[in-house]
Motif scaffolding. Structure first.
Motif, PDB file in Angstrom:
ATOM      1  N   ASP A   1       0.832  -1.209   0.000  1.00 38.03           N
ATOM      2  CA  ASP A   1       0.000   0.000   0.000  1.00 38.03           C
ATOM      3  C   ASP A   1       0.864   1.255   0.000  1.00 38.03           C
ATOM      4  OD1 ASP A   1      -2.259  -1.566  -0.013  1.00 38.03           O
ATOM      5  OD2 ASP A   1      -2.662  -1.344   2.134  1.00 38.03           O
ATOM      6  N   ALA A   2       1.960   1.213   0.740  1.00 33.15           N
ATOM      7  CA  ALA A   2       2.856   2.378   0.810  1.00 33.15           C
ATOM      8  C   ALA A   2       3.519   2.628  -0.542  1.00 33.15           C
ATOM      9  CB  ALA A   2       3.913   2.169   1.890  1.00 33.15           C
ATOM     10  N   GLU A   3       3.936   1.571  -1.228  1.00 28.51           N
ATOM     11  CA  GLU A   3       4.559   1.731  -2.547  1.00 28.51           C
ATOM     12  C   GLU A   3       3.554   2.281  -3.552  1.00 28.51           C
ATOM     13  OE1 GLU A   3       7.908  -1.803  -2.507  1.00 28.51           O
ATOM     14  OE2 GLU A   3       5.797  -2.343  -2.824  1.00 28.51           O
ATOM     15  N   ALA A   4       2.323   1.773  -3.515  1.00 28.47           N
ATOM     16  CA  ALA A   4       1.283   2.250  -4.426  1.00 28.47           C
ATOM     17  C   ALA A   4       0.987   3.730  -4.164  1.00 28.47           C
ATOM     18  CB  ALA A   4       0.019   1.409  -4.275  1.00 28.47           C
ATOM     19  N   ALA A   5       0.868   4.095  -2.892  1.00 28.60           N
ATOM     20  CA  ALA A   5       0.605   5.493  -2.540  1.00 28.60           C
ATOM     21  C   ALA A   5       1.745   6.398  -2.989  1.00 28.60           C
ATOM     22  CB  ALA A   5       0.379   5.615  -1.038  1.00 28.60           C
ATOM     23  N   THR A   6       2.968   5.899  -2.876  1.00 24.71           N
ATOM     24  CA  THR A   6       4.129   6.687  -3.292  1.00 24.71           C
ATOM     25  C   THR A   6       4.119   6.929  -4.796  1.00 24.71           C
ATOM     26  OG1 THR A   6       5.450   5.897  -1.437  1.00 24.71           O
ATOM     27  CG2 THR A   6       6.655   6.749  -3.339  1.00 24.71           C
TER      28      THR A   6
ATOM     29  N   ASN B   1      -4.706  16.180  -5.549  1.00 21.01           N
ATOM     30  CA  ASN B   1      -4.127  16.140  -4.210  1.00 21.01           C
ATOM     31  C   ASN B   1      -4.392  17.462  -3.495  1.00 21.01           C
ATOM     32  OD1 ASN B   1      -2.384  16.198  -1.968  1.00 21.01           O
ATOM     33  ND2 ASN B   1      -0.862  14.934  -2.995  1.00 21.01           N
TER      34      ASN B   1
ATOM     35  N   VAL C   1       1.503   7.022  -6.802  1.00 19.13           N
ATOM     36  CA  VAL C   1       0.421   7.961  -7.098  1.00 19.13           C
ATOM     37  C   VAL C   1       0.839   9.379  -6.699  1.00 19.13           C
ATOM     38  CG1 VAL C   1      -1.944   8.596  -6.459  1.00 19.13           C
ATOM     39  CG2 VAL C   1      -1.388   6.214  -7.001  1.00 19.13           C
ATOM     40  N   PHE C   2       1.447   9.514  -5.527  1.00 20.40           N
ATOM     41  CA  PHE C   2       1.924  10.821  -5.071  1.00 20.40           C
ATOM     42  C   PHE C   2       2.974  11.375  -6.029  1.00 20.40           C
ATOM     43  CE2 PHE C   2       5.179  13.255  -2.846  1.00 20.40           C
ATOM     44  CZ  PHE C   2       4.424  14.299  -2.340  1.00 20.40           C
TER      45      PHE C   2
ATOM     46  N   LEU D   1      -3.019   0.873 -11.012  1.00 16.70           N
ATOM     47  CA  LEU D   1      -3.429   1.898 -10.050  1.00 16.70           C
ATOM     48  C   LEU D   1      -4.254   2.973 -10.755  1.00 16.70           C
ATOM     49  CD1 LEU D   1       0.002   2.287  -8.225  1.00 16.70           C
ATOM     50  CD2 LEU D   1      -1.952   0.890  -7.511  1.00 16.70           C
TER      51      LEU D   1
END
Length: 143
Positions: free
Chosen positions: A48-53, A117, A55-56, A103
């Motif tokens: 989840d952290a890698e996916a969020a990164t 964002n 996208v960010f 994603l």
């Protein structure tokens, strides 16, 4: 003169011949981790952290690109145009990763200054960007 040229060319040729071996090439494609090119691509699931990164980073690259587009529009200095092109390539790279991992792309509107964002809202950016960049960037977006 010919002997001098040969004397210089031989060590250079030997150095160039050995360089790929020193870099770890050894007859396989670089960057394959010693696997060679098997013709298949292994894709593991992202945390989840890698996916969020990812996208960010996609939207962060858009913010940076938009700032340099705005700076180029203001001063027409080629360096700003070059940097915005580089940031576009970074955006494209992040987009390919987002697509690869299935994603949702946060960049639904590629208009300069439009972001999903909330951290990139005018109010938030007004406290973090230098005032002159903020004023120029958002005045051009609202116009």
């Amino acid at each position: 003169m010919k002997i001098k040229t040969i004397t210089l060319a031989l060590p250079l040729a030997a150095l160039l011949a050995v360089s790929p071996l020193q870099a770890g090439w050894k007859g396989r494609k670089l960057g394959t981790g010693g696997q060679g090119n098997t013709g298949t691509q292994v894709t593991t699931a992202l945390s989840d952290a890698e996916a969020a990164t990812l996208v960010f980073m996609r939207e962060e690259e858009k913010l940076t690109r938009d700032v340099y587009i705005t700076l180029y529009d203001q001063w027409e200095h080629p360096v700003f145009n070059n940097i915005s092109g580089s940031e576009q390539r970074h955006m494209d790279s992040m987009k390919s990763k987002i697509d690869k991992y299935g994603l949702v792309d946060p960049v639904t509107d590629d208009t300069v200054g439009i972001f999903q964002n909330g951290n990139y809202s005018p109010l938030r950016l007004s406290t973090s960007l230098p005032r002159w960049i903020y004023n120029r960037f958002f005045m051009s977006v609202e116009a």
